[in-house]
Design an enzyme around this catalytic site. Structure first.
Site, short mmCIF file in Angstrom:
data_model
loop_
_atom_site.label_atom_id
_atom_site.label_comp_id
_atom_site.label_asym_id
_atom_site.label_seq_id
_atom_site.Cartn_x
_atom_site.Cartn_y
_atom_site.Cartn_z
N GLU A 12 0.81 -1.22 0.00
CA GLU A 12 0.00 0.00 0.00
C GLU A 12 0.85 1.27 0.00
O GLU A 12 0.37 2.33 -0.44
CB GLU A 12 -0.96 -0.02 1.19
CG GLU A 12 -2.05 -1.10 1.03
CD GLU A 12 -2.92 -1.31 2.25
OE1 GLU A 12 -4.10 -1.66 2.08
OE2 GLU A 12 -2.43 -1.15 3.40
N ASP A 196 -11.57 -6.82 -3.04
CA ASP A 196 -12.38 -8.04 -2.92
C ASP A 196 -13.76 -7.64 -2.39
O ASP A 196 -13.99 -6.48 -2.06
CB ASP A 196 -11.71 -9.03 -1.95
CG ASP A 196 -11.54 -8.43 -0.57
OD1 ASP A 196 -10.47 -7.85 -0.31
OD2 ASP A 196 -12.48 -8.51 0.25
O1 4EH Z 1 -4.60 -4.69 6.32
C1 4EH Z 1 -5.60 -5.66 6.16
C2 4EH Z 1 -5.37 -6.50 4.93
C3 4EH Z 1 -6.03 -7.87 4.97
S1 4EH Z 1 -5.38 -8.99 6.15
C4 4EH Z 1 -6.93 -4.97 5.88
N1 4EH Z 1 -6.81 -4.62 4.48
C5 4EH Z 1 -6.05 -5.68 3.84
C6 4EH Z 1 -8.06 -4.21 3.83
C7 4EH Z 1 -8.99 -5.33 3.37
C8 4EH Z 1 -9.82 -6.08 4.20
N2 4EH Z 1 -10.02 -6.11 5.54
C9 4EH Z 1 -10.93 -6.97 6.04
C10 4EH Z 1 -9.20 -5.74 2.08
N3 4EH Z 1 -10.15 -6.72 2.06
C11 4EH Z 1 -10.56 -6.95 3.35
C12 4EH Z 1 -11.49 -7.84 3.93
N4 4EH Z 1 -11.64 -7.82 5.28
N5 4EH Z 1 -12.22 -8.69 3.18
C13 4EH Z 1 -4.10 -9.83 5.37
C14 4EH Z 1 -3.96 -9.93 4.02
N6 4EH Z 1 -2.95 -10.58 3.48
C15 4EH Z 1 -2.05 -11.18 4.23
C16 4EH Z 1 -2.18 -11.12 5.58
N7 4EH Z 1 -3.21 -10.46 6.14
#
Ligand code: 4EH
Length: 229
Positions: A12, A196
């Site tokens: 990011e 997503d």
């Molecule tokens: O910083 C966290 C990341 C996912 S956890 C929140 N960010 C991305 C936003 C996000 C989000 N949060 C909750 C995008 N889609 C989301 C969702 N629910 N469906 C993470 C991701 N990759 C590796 C490890 N942890």
């Protein structure tokens, strides 16, 4: 003016750090802070690591140690609203904590005494974002963003968050930034590009679209830095 630009994950903030001049790295509190300039505007950039606690720490340090007086957050989010598709941008007009629950004492979800369910972001920064979007011919959705310490990959949970908080998107850091900045009187702005839809495909879509959506958000934030100064 010194602008903090914060994300949660390396993906990011990397597109932002890559465009800075006069870069100076400082390690502090088990994290790295990047001071530099973007078109002569002083900025400090950091990714917090994931979740509300790390985000609170980083936002506080950007303000209290590095002296930032405005904070812009850039990152990705899961969509709740059907209107939001992968790559679309949403700005938070308010942020709430969907996992904060003392309802056993008769309080609403997201509320604790002396707090607020939904913390509004800075109206002037939102207006700057709308001007930038108009000048680039981009569509910006504005709505409530719900934050919690959960990666939501479940349609039922997502729908509950949508109806309880009238939220259009969800993520894991925005409300922390809102609590810190509103407490310290620092104007803040939260921008997210959809990666997503927080449903059963979420982890798969997230992995595929994290980088491209993070870049869409980062590019917009850099245009905002130009528009602010
Ligand atoms: O910083 C966290 C990341 C996912 S956890 C929140 N960010 C991305 C936003 C996000 C989000 N949060 C909750 C995008 N889609 C989301 C969702 N629910 N469906 C993470 C991701 N990759 C590796 C490890 N942890």
């Amino acid at each position: 003016m010194k602008i903090a630009i914060m994300g949660a994950m390396p993906e990011e903030v990397e597109p932002i750090v890559a465009k800075l001049n006069n870069l100076k790295k400082t390690d502090y509190a088990a994290n790295t802070y990047y001071e530099g300039t973007y078109n002569d505007q002083e900025v400090v950039v950091a990714y917090s690591k994931i979740g509300k606690v790390f985000a609170t720490l980083t936002a506080t340090i950007l303000i209290e140690k590095f002296g930032c007086d405005t904070l812009l957050f850039s990152g990705v989010a899961g969509a709740i609203s059907d209107e939001l598709k992968i790559g679309d941008l949403i700005i938070a007009d308010g942020l709430c904590q969907h996992d904060l629950d003392i309802t056993a004492f008769g309080h609403p979800f997201g509320y604790v005494p002396e707090g607020e369910v939904c913390i509004p972001s800075d109206v002037e920064l939102r207006n700057v974002a709308k001007e930038v979007a108009a000048s680039k011919g981009l569509v910006l959705k504005e709505g409530i963003i719900a934050t919690g310490d959960q990666f939501v990959a479940n349609a039922e949970r997502k729908d509950w968050i949508g109806s309880e908080f009238k939220a259009d998107a969800l993520e894991m850091e925005g409300a922390s930034v809102a609590v810190v900045c509103s407490s310290l009187g620092v104007p803040f702005f939260i921008l997210r590009a959809i990666s997503d839809s927080a449903d059963m495909d979420a982890s798969f879509n997230f992995d595929e679209f994290l980088e491209s959506s993070a870049k869409i958000s980062a590019d917009f934030i850099l245009s905002m830095v130009d528009a602010i100064k």
